[in-house]
Design a protein around this motif. Structure first.
Motif, mmCIF file in Angstrom:
data_model
loop_
_atom_site.group_PDB
_atom_site.id
_atom_site.type_symbol
_atom_site.label_atom_id
_atom_site.label_comp_id
_atom_site.label_asym_id
_atom_site.label_seq_id
_atom_site.Cartn_x
_atom_site.Cartn_y
_atom_site.Cartn_z
ATOM 1 N N VAL A 47 -0.634 -1.171 -58.280
ATOM 2 C CA VAL A 47 0.502 -0.572 -57.585
ATOM 3 C C VAL A 47 1.637 -1.587 -57.578
ATOM 4 O O VAL A 47 1.412 -2.783 -57.373
ATOM 5 N N SER A 48 2.855 -1.107 -57.768
ATOM 6 C CA SER A 48 4.037 -1.966 -57.732
ATOM 7 C C SER A 48 5.111 -1.311 -56.866
ATOM 8 O O SER A 48 5.442 -0.143 -57.069
ATOM 9 N N THR A 49 5.637 -2.065 -55.904
ATOM 10 C CA THR A 49 6.695 -1.555 -55.039
ATOM 11 C C THR A 49 7.898 -2.477 -55.127
ATOM 12 O O THR A 49 7.762 -3.690 -54.996
ATOM 13 N N VAL A 50 9.051 -1.889 -55.375
ATOM 14 C CA VAL A 50 10.317 -2.632 -55.421
ATOM 15 C C VAL A 50 11.303 -1.940 -54.489
ATOM 16 O O VAL A 50 11.174 -0.746 -54.202
ATOM 17 N N LEU A 51 12.289 -2.671 -54.031
ATOM 18 C CA LEU A 51 13.331 -2.079 -53.189
ATOM 19 C C LEU A 51 14.475 -1.589 -54.065
ATOM 20 O O LEU A 51 14.977 -2.307 -54.925
ATOM 21 N N ALA A 52 14.872 -0.351 -53.816
ATOM 22 C CA ALA A 52 16.007 0.234 -54.530
ATOM 23 C C ALA A 52 17.305 -0.341 -53.955
ATOM 24 O O ALA A 52 17.305 -1.028 -52.928
ATOM 25 N N ASP A 53 18.415 -0.054 -54.593
ATOM 26 C CA ASP A 53 19.720 -0.525 -54.135
ATOM 27 C C ASP A 53 20.018 -0.105 -52.699
ATOM 28 O O ASP A 53 20.693 -0.818 -51.967
ATOM 29 N N ASP A 54 19.491 1.061 -52.304
ATOM 30 C CA ASP A 54 19.742 1.541 -50.947
ATOM 31 C C ASP A 54 18.749 0.956 -49.921
ATOM 32 O O ASP A 54 18.761 1.321 -48.754
ATOM 33 N N GLY A 55 17.854 0.068 -50.374
ATOM 34 C CA GLY A 55 16.895 -0.577 -49.479
ATOM 35 C C GLY A 55 15.597 0.177 -49.283
ATOM 36 O O GLY A 55 14.701 -0.299 -48.588
ATOM 37 N N SER A 56 15.469 1.343 -49.889
ATOM 38 C CA SER A 56 14.235 2.119 -49.745
ATOM 39 C C SER A 56 13.213 1.667 -50.798
ATOM 40 O O SER A 56 13.578 1.268 -51.898
ATOM 41 N N PRO A 57 11.927 1.729 -50.457
ATOM 42 C CA PRO A 57 10.901 1.303 -51.414
ATOM 43 C C PRO A 57 10.692 2.336 -52.521
ATOM 44 O O PRO A 57 10.756 3.538 -52.281
ATOM 45 N N ARG A 58 10.467 1.856 -53.725
ATOM 46 C CA ARG A 58 10.128 2.684 -54.888
ATOM 47 C C ARG A 58 8.763 2.205 -55.369
ATOM 48 O O ARG A 58 8.627 1.081 -55.837
ATOM 49 N N THR A 59 7.756 3.072 -55.228
ATOM 50 C CA THR A 59 6.389 2.689 -55.564
ATOM 51 C C THR A 59 5.923 3.432 -56.811
ATOM 52 O O THR A 59 6.062 4.653 -56.912
ATOM 53 N N SER A 60 5.378 2.671 -57.757
ATOM 54 C CA SER A 60 4.811 3.236 -58.979
ATOM 55 C C SER A 60 3.449 2.585 -59.214
ATOM 56 O O SER A 60 3.075 1.627 -58.537
ATOM 57 N N PHE A 61 2.711 3.111 -60.188
ATOM 58 C CA PHE A 61 1.383 2.593 -60.474
ATOM 59 C C PHE A 61 0.995 2.913 -61.907
ATOM 60 O O PHE A 61 1.561 3.824 -62.528
ATOM 61 N N LYS A 62 0.043 2.154 -62.449
ATOM 62 C CA LYS A 62 -0.463 2.408 -63.796
ATOM 63 C C LYS A 62 -1.823 1.756 -63.944
ATOM 64 O O LYS A 62 -2.182 0.855 -63.178
ATOM 65 N N GLY A 63 -2.592 2.238 -64.931
ATOM 66 C CA GLY A 63 -3.916 1.686 -65.164
ATOM 67 C C GLY A 63 -4.671 2.456 -66.221
ATOM 68 O O GLY A 63 -4.083 3.149 -67.053
ATOM 69 N N LYS A 115 -11.895 8.118 -72.359
ATOM 70 C CA LYS A 115 -11.124 7.159 -71.574
ATOM 71 C C LYS A 115 -9.662 7.267 -71.957
ATOM 72 O O LYS A 115 -9.309 7.898 -72.945
ATOM 73 N N GLY A 116 -8.823 6.626 -71.136
ATOM 74 C CA GLY A 116 -7.398 6.671 -71.412
ATOM 75 C C GLY A 116 -6.600 5.854 -70.420
ATOM 76 O O GLY A 116 -7.132 4.957 -69.765
ATOM 77 N N LYS A 117 -5.328 6.208 -70.296
ATOM 78 C CA LYS A 117 -4.386 5.488 -69.435
ATOM 79 C C LYS A 117 -3.670 6.472 -68.526
ATOM 80 O O LYS A 117 -3.596 7.670 -68.821
ATOM 81 N N TYR A 118 -3.115 5.954 -67.431
ATOM 82 C CA TYR A 118 -2.324 6.770 -66.521
ATOM 83 C C TYR A 118 -1.158 5.949 -65.988
ATOM 84 O O TYR A 118 -1.169 4.722 -66.017
ATOM 85 N N ASN A 119 -0.137 6.660 -65.509
ATOM 86 C CA ASN A 119 0.965 6.036 -64.775
ATOM 87 C C ASN A 119 1.561 7.091 -63.866
ATOM 88 O O ASN A 119 1.428 8.287 -64.109
ATOM 89 N N GLY A 120 2.176 6.630 -62.795
ATOM 90 C CA GLY A 120 2.739 7.580 -61.863
ATOM 91 C C GLY A 120 3.713 6.936 -60.901
ATOM 92 O O GLY A 120 3.966 5.728 -60.962
ATOM 93 N N TYR A 121 4.246 7.762 -60.001
ATOM 94 C CA TYR A 121 5.237 7.290 -59.038
ATOM 95 C C TYR A 121 5.242 8.211 -57.822
ATOM 96 O O TYR A 121 4.932 9.399 -57.917
ATOM 97 N N PHE A 122 5.581 7.632 -56.683
ATOM 98 C CA PHE A 122 5.672 8.411 -55.450
ATOM 99 C C PHE A 122 6.980 9.175 -55.432
ATOM 100 O O PHE A 122 8.033 8.643 -55.786
ATOM 101 N N THR A 123 6.896 10.435 -55.009
ATOM 102 C CA THR A 123 8.082 11.270 -54.863
ATOM 103 C C THR A 123 8.469 11.417 -53.391
ATOM 104 O O THR A 123 9.557 11.870 -53.081
ATOM 105 N N SER A 124 7.536 11.055 -52.490
ATOM 106 C CA SER A 124 7.779 10.996 -51.045
ATOM 107 C C SER A 124 6.663 10.132 -50.451
ATOM 108 O O SER A 124 5.810 9.631 -51.197
ATOM 109 N N LYS A 125 6.624 10.002 -49.138
ATOM 110 C CA LYS A 125 5.564 9.214 -48.504
ATOM 111 C C LYS A 125 4.197 9.877 -48.642
ATOM 112 O O LYS A 125 3.170 9.217 -48.530
ATOM 113 N N THR A 126 4.173 11.191 -48.888
ATOM 114 C CA THR A 126 2.899 11.914 -48.927
ATOM 115 C C THR A 126 2.614 12.622 -50.257
ATOM 116 O O THR A 126 1.650 13.381 -50.345
#
Length: 171
Positions: A114-130, A147-158
């Protein structure tokens, strides 16, 4: 003449075995999909005396949409169980991703980061891969491997979106 008949019979028997062997691995190929998942259960527990360290777990549901032109588990229900060990929103996560359709299931064990960075507006942007690998299947997917790979990102807190691709085979 008897030797010729025996040779002919042997070739016929070998042909039947060769045909049945090739049919045993009849289903295989590249697969890919995408799912929008929502938490039905979400928990986070801070590590005592270790600011920024969290143990997170969740259960999510959604629907798989194929993106690779195959009919593999198209419109299947998805159940995802996950745990993560994060420091300030970053770290390893793992879980089980199960797709179900018409009484058939596939279950993959997945592991990644999981990787979380702060956007310009200060909100967290969380993505993941594996990566993922099939560990079980039922019905027509009994004995599935792949087998394979995946990646994704949060669109909201839930909610989040996950895209996956790989290969599979059935014996």
């Amino acid at each position: 003449m008897k030797n010729l008949s025996n040779i002919t019979l042997s070739l016929a028997v070998l042909s039947v075995f060769a045909l049945s062997s090739s049919q045993a691995m009849a289903e295989h190929g590249k697969i890919s999909g995408s799912a929008a998942l929502s938490y039905s259960k979400q928990e986070a527990s801070a590590a005592p005396s270790a600011k920024g360290h969290m143990l997170v777990s969740g259960e999510l549901t959604g629907s798989n949409k194929n993106t690779g032109g195959t009919d593999f588990m198209s419109d299947a229900n998805v159940d995802n169980r996950e745990v993560g060990q994060l420091f300030q929103g970053n770290g390893p996560h793992t879980g089980y991703y199960t797709m179900s359709k018409d009484g058939n299931t596939t279950t993959a064990l997945w592991k990644g980061d999981v990787s979380t960075v702060l956007a310009d507006d200060g909100s967290p942007r969380t993505s993941f891969k594996g990566t993922w690998e099939y560990v079980a299947g039922t019905g027509k997917y009994s004995g599935i491997q792949g087998k394979g790979k995946y990646n994704g990102y949060f669109t909201s807190k839930t909610t989040y979106t996950v895209d996956w691709n790989g290969e599979y085979s059935l014996k």
